[in-house]
Design an enzyme around this catalytic site. Structure first.
Site, mmCIF file in Angstrom:
data_model
loop_
_atom_site.group_PDB
_atom_site.id
_atom_site.type_symbol
_atom_site.label_atom_id
_atom_site.label_comp_id
_atom_site.label_asym_id
_atom_site.label_seq_id
_atom_site.Cartn_x
_atom_site.Cartn_y
_atom_site.Cartn_z
ATOM 1 N N GLY A 69 0.815 -1.208 0.000
ATOM 2 C CA GLY A 69 0.000 0.000 0.000
ATOM 3 C C GLY A 69 0.848 1.257 0.000
ATOM 4 N N THR A 70 1.914 1.260 0.778
ATOM 5 C CA THR A 70 2.735 2.469 0.899
ATOM 6 C C THR A 70 3.325 2.872 -0.449
ATOM 7 O OG1 THR A 70 3.233 1.891 3.172
ATOM 8 C CG2 THR A 70 4.728 3.452 2.120
ATOM 9 N N ASN A 155 -8.343 3.767 8.502
ATOM 10 C CA ASN A 155 -7.768 2.564 9.121
ATOM 11 C C ASN A 155 -7.818 2.607 10.643
ATOM 12 O OD1 ASN A 155 -5.704 4.607 8.239
ATOM 13 N ND2 ASN A 155 -4.491 3.469 9.723
ATOM 14 N N HIS A 215 -1.831 -7.906 2.095
ATOM 15 C CA HIS A 215 -1.808 -8.497 3.443
ATOM 16 C C HIS A 215 -2.992 -8.087 4.300
ATOM 17 C CE1 HIS A 215 -0.083 -5.176 6.073
ATOM 18 N NE2 HIS A 215 0.173 -4.682 4.890
ATOM 19 N N THR A 251 11.753 -6.495 -11.370
ATOM 20 C CA THR A 251 11.211 -7.847 -11.560
ATOM 21 C C THR A 251 9.996 -8.031 -10.662
ATOM 22 O OG1 THR A 251 13.388 -8.687 -12.111
ATOM 23 C CG2 THR A 251 11.763 -10.310 -11.351
ATOM 24 N N CYS A 342 3.976 5.462 16.666
ATOM 25 C CA CYS A 342 5.007 5.768 17.652
ATOM 26 C C CYS A 342 6.110 6.526 16.923
ATOM 27 C CB CYS A 342 5.632 4.475 18.152
ATOM 28 S SG CYS A 342 4.941 3.870 19.665
#
Ligand code: PLP
Length: 407
Positions: A69-70, A155, A215, A251, A342
């Site tokens: 996602g990032t 989220n 994920h 790749t 954090c």
């Protein structure tokens, strides 16, 4: 038995996805090679790409396989910014407050390094984008906007955004819209083609890009997709072998793509029934907490409405710190999250709750409990058994810290 209630952080790998990964990873072949081993890998990759693309309402050629996602979010925001602001006439990036850090930090990087101007759109107190403020921001920056980006479902607090209304505004403003659908994928139906046609989008503006990550739906960690409408283009983040229309060199991970595709199909098939099942479990968990822990507030959109992720429960427990609760629950074998970040080991107040107008104390008292495919009634029971004692201890700690501070 340890209890896992942090499915928005990551959800267990589906056995079918693991089996697909094993099968493909055991065969040799680079999907860019000309020989028959390479071509076999290429076929597997393209089949997987088509499958994932179909779950997002795009064609295979529009699904760029990335590392998660990032990366998808960075490629969309920076890539669209660079393309649209090549002549320096459209330096503005419009983003909602309370977005994931992948978005916030990408926008701030563009401001610090590329001369971008950020225009942040306020949230309402349930976490939804304030459409009146969005209208104002779009009007004030008319003709100068490179890209607009919005999270589909938050989220942390689980609020589902009014995506259609936002997309209509992007079309009217002639601005490309990127949707961070990482938390929504598998829980909220997504169809870029339908959204474009419903909102009258044409060419390179309106809703053009959607980011998702495997994920979060039972696929492997480290792979995601940026669905990019073929009319739009992004300046690439990385350069090399020219794979994927030169938009994302490198790749491609065929085994993870096959596993992602398997998980995507299963998640799509289960979406309605899993939504109903999770909602029942989540509502029981919230009702149990409210009945046993005084001075507790539930954050986000109403539980009984359509605008909330079905597996998300988000609390503010007054008088204590979210990270103390997290630690005490962990000692009891229960994994949850504060939802917020954090920085260098120091817990930050939730920027999402701050954007929703909460005090810093409240933004530090947040706990996110997220249910998923493997969550059972027994998990909810274990949480409800532990939480009153945990909050009582955390409140004692919270209050004694305040006593010390007052002295
Ligand atoms: N966007 C949202 C809404 C998320 O919840 C996450 C992950 O928690 C991300 C982006 C980042 O995705 P990834 O972990 O695949 O990089």
């Amino acid at each position: 038995m340890p209890v896992y209630l942090d499915h928005s952080a990551t959800t267990p790998l589906r056995p079918e996805a693991a089996a697909a990964w094993m099968e493909v990873a055991s065969s040799i072949g680079n999907s860019s090679s000309i020989h028959s081993h390479g071509q076999a890998a290429r076929r597997t990759l393209e089949e997987a790409r088509e499958t994932i693309a179909a779950t997002l309402g795009v064609d295979g050629i529009e699904a760029l396989i990335v590392s998660g996602g990032t990366e998808a979010i960075n490629l969309a925001i920076k890539g669209l910014y660079w393309t649209r602001n090549a002549d320096s006439e459209r330096p503005v990036v419009v983003a909602a407050r309370g977005e994931h850090h992948a978005t916030i930090d990408a926008v701030e990087w563009l401001v610090d390094h590329e001369g971008a101007e950020a225009a942040w759109v306020d949230l309402l107190d349930d976490g939804a984008v304030d459409l009146t403020h969005l209208d104002r921001v779009l009007a004030e920056n008319a003709g100068r906007i490179a890209v607009m980006t919005v999270i589909v479902a938050n989220n942390e607090v689980g609020t589902i955004q009014p995506v259609r209304e936002i997309a209509v505004r992007a079309v009217a403003a002639d601005v490309p819209l990127h949707l961070d659908a990482v938390a929504a994928y598998g829980h909220v139906p997504l169809d870029l083609r339908a959204l474009r046609s419903e909102t009258g989008a044409t060419g390179a503006t309106g809703p053009v890009a959607v980011s998702v990550s495997a994920h979060k739906i039972g696929g492997p960690q480290g792979i995601g997709v940026l669905a990019l409408h073929r009319g739009a283009t992004v300046e690439p983040l990385q350069h090399g072998g020219g794979q994927q229309r030169r938009l994302r060199s490198g790749t491609q991970d065929v085994a993870s793509a096959a596993a992602f595709a398997r998980a995507a199909l299963l998640a799509r098939a289960e979406l309605p029934s899993e939504g109903r099942r999770l909602r029942v479990l989540r509502d029981r968990l919230v009702a149990g907490v409210l009945a046993s822990v005084p001075d507790t507030r539930v954050n986000g959109a109403p539980l009984d409405g359509p605008d909330r992720l079905p597996g998300n429960a988000h609390f503010a427990f007054s008088g204590c710190q979210g990270d103390s609760i997290l630690f005490l629950l962990d000692m009891a074998g229960i994994s949850v999250s504060t939802g917020s970040a954090c920085q260098a080991g120091v817990p930050e107040p939730s920027h999402v709750l701050l954007a929703m107008g909460r005090s810093e104390d409240e933004a530090r008292s947040a706990l996110r409990v997220t249910l998923g495919r493997t969550t059972t009634d027994a998990d909810v029971d274990a949480f409800l058994t532990a939480i009153p004692g945990v909050i009582a201890s955390a409140r004692k700690a919270g209050l004694s810290e305040r006593d010390v501070a007052l002295r």
